[in-house]
Design a protein around this motif. Structure first.
Motif, mmCIF file in Angstrom:
data_model
loop_
_atom_site.group_PDB
_atom_site.id
_atom_site.type_symbol
_atom_site.label_atom_id
_atom_site.label_comp_id
_atom_site.label_asym_id
_atom_site.label_seq_id
_atom_site.Cartn_x
_atom_site.Cartn_y
_atom_site.Cartn_z
ATOM 1 N N TYR A 1 0.816 -1.422 0.103
ATOM 2 C CA TYR A 1 0.082 -0.019 0.014
ATOM 3 C C TYR A 1 0.752 1.306 -0.005
ATOM 4 O O TYR A 1 0.555 2.148 -0.474
ATOM 5 C CB TYR A 1 -1.024 -0.177 1.247
ATOM 6 C CG TYR A 1 -2.147 -0.816 0.973
ATOM 7 C CD1 TYR A 1 -3.250 -0.252 -0.079
ATOM 8 C CD2 TYR A 1 -2.546 -1.938 1.470
ATOM 9 C CE1 TYR A 1 -4.412 -1.085 -0.137
ATOM 10 C CE2 TYR A 1 -3.686 -2.755 1.177
ATOM 11 C CZ TYR A 1 -4.682 -2.254 0.433
ATOM 12 O OH TYR A 1 -5.784 -2.889 0.220
ATOM 13 N N SER A 2 1.915 1.336 0.653
ATOM 14 C CA SER A 2 2.989 2.301 0.480
ATOM 15 C C SER A 2 3.122 2.711 -0.799
ATOM 16 O O SER A 2 3.127 3.935 -1.264
ATOM 17 C CB SER A 2 4.260 1.889 1.493
ATOM 18 O OG SER A 2 4.053 1.796 2.593
ATOM 19 N N ARG A 3 3.373 1.873 -1.612
ATOM 20 C CA ARG A 3 3.782 2.114 -3.090
ATOM 21 C C ARG A 3 2.605 2.718 -3.761
ATOM 22 O O ARG A 3 2.687 3.769 -4.661
ATOM 23 C CB ARG A 3 4.356 0.903 -3.883
ATOM 24 C CG ARG A 3 5.688 0.344 -2.969
ATOM 25 C CD ARG A 3 6.226 -0.945 -3.933
ATOM 26 N NE ARG A 3 5.519 -1.998 -4.270
ATOM 27 C CZ ARG A 3 5.515 -3.053 -3.544
ATOM 28 N NH1 ARG A 3 6.109 -3.066 -2.590
ATOM 29 N NH2 ARG A 3 4.724 -3.990 -3.925
ATOM 30 N N LEU A 4 1.433 2.039 -3.507
ATOM 31 C CA LEU A 4 0.111 2.530 -4.248
ATOM 32 C C LEU A 4 -0.209 3.924 -3.767
ATOM 33 O O LEU A 4 -0.655 4.868 -4.720
ATOM 34 C CB LEU A 4 -0.998 1.781 -3.726
ATOM 35 C CG LEU A 4 -1.035 0.332 -4.357
ATOM 36 C CD1 LEU A 4 -2.227 -0.467 -3.885
ATOM 37 C CD2 LEU A 4 -1.264 0.239 -5.793
ATOM 38 N N LEU A 5 0.004 4.340 -2.430
ATOM 39 C CA LEU A 5 -0.097 5.641 -1.897
ATOM 40 C C LEU A 5 0.568 6.315 -2.717
ATOM 41 O O LEU A 5 0.417 7.873 -3.325
ATOM 42 C CB LEU A 5 0.142 5.587 -0.468
ATOM 43 C CG LEU A 5 -0.816 4.953 0.386
ATOM 44 C CD1 LEU A 5 -0.280 4.984 1.875
ATOM 45 C CD2 LEU A 5 -2.006 5.436 0.417
ATOM 46 N N LYS A 6 2.115 6.420 -3.023
ATOM 47 C CA LYS A 6 3.060 7.111 -3.582
ATOM 48 C C LYS A 6 2.674 7.323 -4.955
ATOM 49 O O LYS A 6 2.493 8.399 -5.587
ATOM 50 C CB LYS A 6 4.459 6.571 -3.416
ATOM 51 C CG LYS A 6 5.437 7.542 -3.959
ATOM 52 C CD LYS A 6 5.476 8.793 -3.115
ATOM 53 C CE LYS A 6 6.638 9.973 -3.410
ATOM 54 N NZ LYS A 6 6.660 11.004 -2.695
ATOM 55 N N ARG A 7 2.290 6.309 -5.629
ATOM 56 C CA ARG A 7 1.728 6.314 -7.010
ATOM 57 C C ARG A 7 0.473 7.077 -7.295
ATOM 58 O O ARG A 7 -0.046 7.662 -8.312
ATOM 59 C CB ARG A 7 1.687 5.053 -7.735
ATOM 60 C CG ARG A 7 2.983 4.166 -7.797
ATOM 61 C CD ARG A 7 2.913 2.969 -8.914
ATOM 62 N NE ARG A 7 4.131 2.339 -8.954
ATOM 63 C CZ ARG A 7 4.423 1.315 -8.343
ATOM 64 N NH1 ARG A 7 3.452 0.758 -7.606
ATOM 65 N NH2 ARG A 7 5.604 0.960 -8.365
ATOM 66 N N SER A 8 -0.256 7.251 -6.086
ATOM 67 C CA SER A 8 -1.362 8.022 -6.036
ATOM 68 C C SER A 8 -1.426 9.594 -6.056
ATOM 69 O O SER A 8 -2.397 10.066 -5.895
ATOM 70 C CB SER A 8 -2.526 7.409 -4.974
ATOM 71 O OG SER A 8 -2.771 6.030 -5.384
ATOM 72 N N GLY A 9 -0.237 10.110 -6.027
ATOM 73 C CA GLY A 9 0.208 11.413 -5.843
ATOM 74 C C GLY A 9 0.700 11.907 -4.208
ATOM 75 O O GLY A 9 0.595 13.037 -4.552
ATOM 76 N N ALA A 10 0.647 11.087 -3.185
ATOM 77 C CA ALA A 10 1.036 11.701 -2.076
ATOM 78 C C ALA A 10 2.274 12.467 -2.135
ATOM 79 O O ALA A 10 3.197 12.030 -2.877
ATOM 80 C CB ALA A 10 0.977 10.456 -1.118
ATOM 81 N N ARG A 11 2.275 13.602 -1.625
ATOM 82 C CA ARG A 11 3.520 14.156 -1.323
ATOM 83 C C ARG A 11 4.732 13.398 -0.827
ATOM 84 O O ARG A 11 5.645 13.618 -1.219
ATOM 85 C CB ARG A 11 3.122 15.741 -0.815
ATOM 86 C CG ARG A 11 4.588 16.547 -0.669
ATOM 87 C CD ARG A 11 4.344 17.898 -0.127
ATOM 88 N NE ARG A 11 3.441 17.729 1.393
ATOM 89 C CZ ARG A 11 2.779 18.906 1.924
ATOM 90 N NH1 ARG A 11 2.945 19.951 1.526
ATOM 91 N NH2 ARG A 11 2.260 18.789 3.045
ATOM 92 N N SER A 12 4.312 12.771 0.190
ATOM 93 C CA SER A 12 5.283 12.323 1.163
ATOM 94 C C SER A 12 4.577 10.901 1.426
ATOM 95 O O SER A 12 3.354 10.827 1.966
ATOM 96 C CB SER A 12 5.964 12.994 2.194
ATOM 97 O OG SER A 12 5.250 13.157 3.177
ATOM 98 N N VAL A 13 5.310 9.776 1.639
ATOM 99 C CA VAL A 13 4.808 8.519 2.150
ATOM 100 C C VAL A 13 5.988 7.914 3.097
ATOM 101 O O VAL A 13 6.890 7.950 2.959
ATOM 102 C CB VAL A 13 4.542 7.497 1.265
ATOM 103 C CG1 VAL A 13 4.032 6.106 1.931
ATOM 104 C CG2 VAL A 13 3.358 8.115 0.166
ATOM 105 N N VAL A 14 5.269 7.615 4.321
ATOM 106 C CA VAL A 14 6.296 6.941 5.347
ATOM 107 C C VAL A 14 5.448 5.663 5.551
ATOM 108 O O VAL A 14 4.160 5.617 5.822
ATOM 109 C CB VAL A 14 6.302 7.716 6.667
ATOM 110 C CG1 VAL A 14 7.132 6.926 7.724
ATOM 111 C CG2 VAL A 14 6.938 8.979 6.270
#
Length: 250
Positions: A55-68
């Motif tokens: 899900y971290s990778r999906l979050l980043k690919r969904s346009g999140a500015r930063s993902v932890v």
């Protein structure tokens, strides 16, 4: 979640990655989570209990500015870091959050973490930790075991897992604090972990005590008409093993 509970996931990263392709996750769970998260562009997002980092990778690919991505299982974190680096995704994976990340995030995603609280006190502490990571007005999307999951151990076997009551106190399977053994049995994979059941009322009380408001429950669903889903998926939609809780920090 305690370090001891988290340790049961150390060797399961490859299995959890493979699970992303299983129909109930690929066609139901993941689209439901993404829909619940909404537009992430320009937002800071935490994947609490990130596991293998799917899900971290999906979050980043969904346009999140930063993902932890946060997890206590060292084996999961190692896999998550390697996979994100291989895919060229700028994601930070950590095993500690406080005090550095307190009040930093616009959105916190917590998939299959609340079921690993072993007591009401630990559930409250976990909800408090989730709330403490959000900015005022920030949103939480969490997936606990569904309060109305089907307790027949064989009901979910067609989807690659079994939920088996496993409680020393012989409590009914859908009672607060009842321990459940999750057996993963798909193809070449055979693994087992323990989770704990919490009722709708207990989950809501813990979240409200932590300062969360506007609680909304959703059943996972398909993007299309459920009646048009394959028969196997329709049976899962009738009695999903997980629910979505949406909440906002006051």
């Amino acid at each position: 979640m305690s370090k001891e509970v988290a340790a049961q996931f150390d060797e399961l990263a490859a299995l959890y990655e493979d699970m992303a392709s299983w129909p109930f996750r690929h066609d139901i769970e993941t689209p439901s989570v993404i829909a619940a998260l909404g537009d992430l562009h320009g937002l800071d997002v935490l994947d609490f209990g990130c596991g293998s980092g799917l899900y971290s990778r999906l979050l980043k690919r969904s346009g999140a500015r930063s993902v932890v991505g946060y997890d206590l299982a060292d084996g999961m974190l190692g896999y998550a870091r390697r996979r994100a680096e291989k895919e060229g995704l700028d994601i930070e994976f950590v095993s500690e959050l406080q005090p550095r990340f307190a009040g930093r995030f616009d959105v916190v995603l917590s998939v299959y973490v609340l079921p690993y609280a072993t007591s009401v006190r630990e559930l409250g502490e976990m909800c408090g930790a989730l709330a403490g990571l959000l900015r005022p007005g920030g949103r939480l999307v969490a997936l606990p075991i569904h309060p109305d999951y089907q307790p027949d151990p064989d009901y979910y076997q067609a989807y690659g897992f079994r939920l088996i009551p496993d409680d020393d106190h012989d409590r009914p399977p859908r009672s607060d604090g009842a321990r459940i053994r999750l057996e993963l049995c798909h193809g070449r994979y055979q693994a087992s972990v323990h989770a704990w059941y919490w009722s709708r009322a207990t989950l809501e009380a813990a979240l409200r005590e932590a300062g969360m408001t506007d609680l909304v429950w959703r059943d996972p669903s398909t993007a299309s008409d459920p009646a048009a889903a394959a028969p196997l998926l329709r049976a899962y939609l009738d009695r999903p093993h997980a629910a979505l809780i949406l909440a906002r920090k006051a």
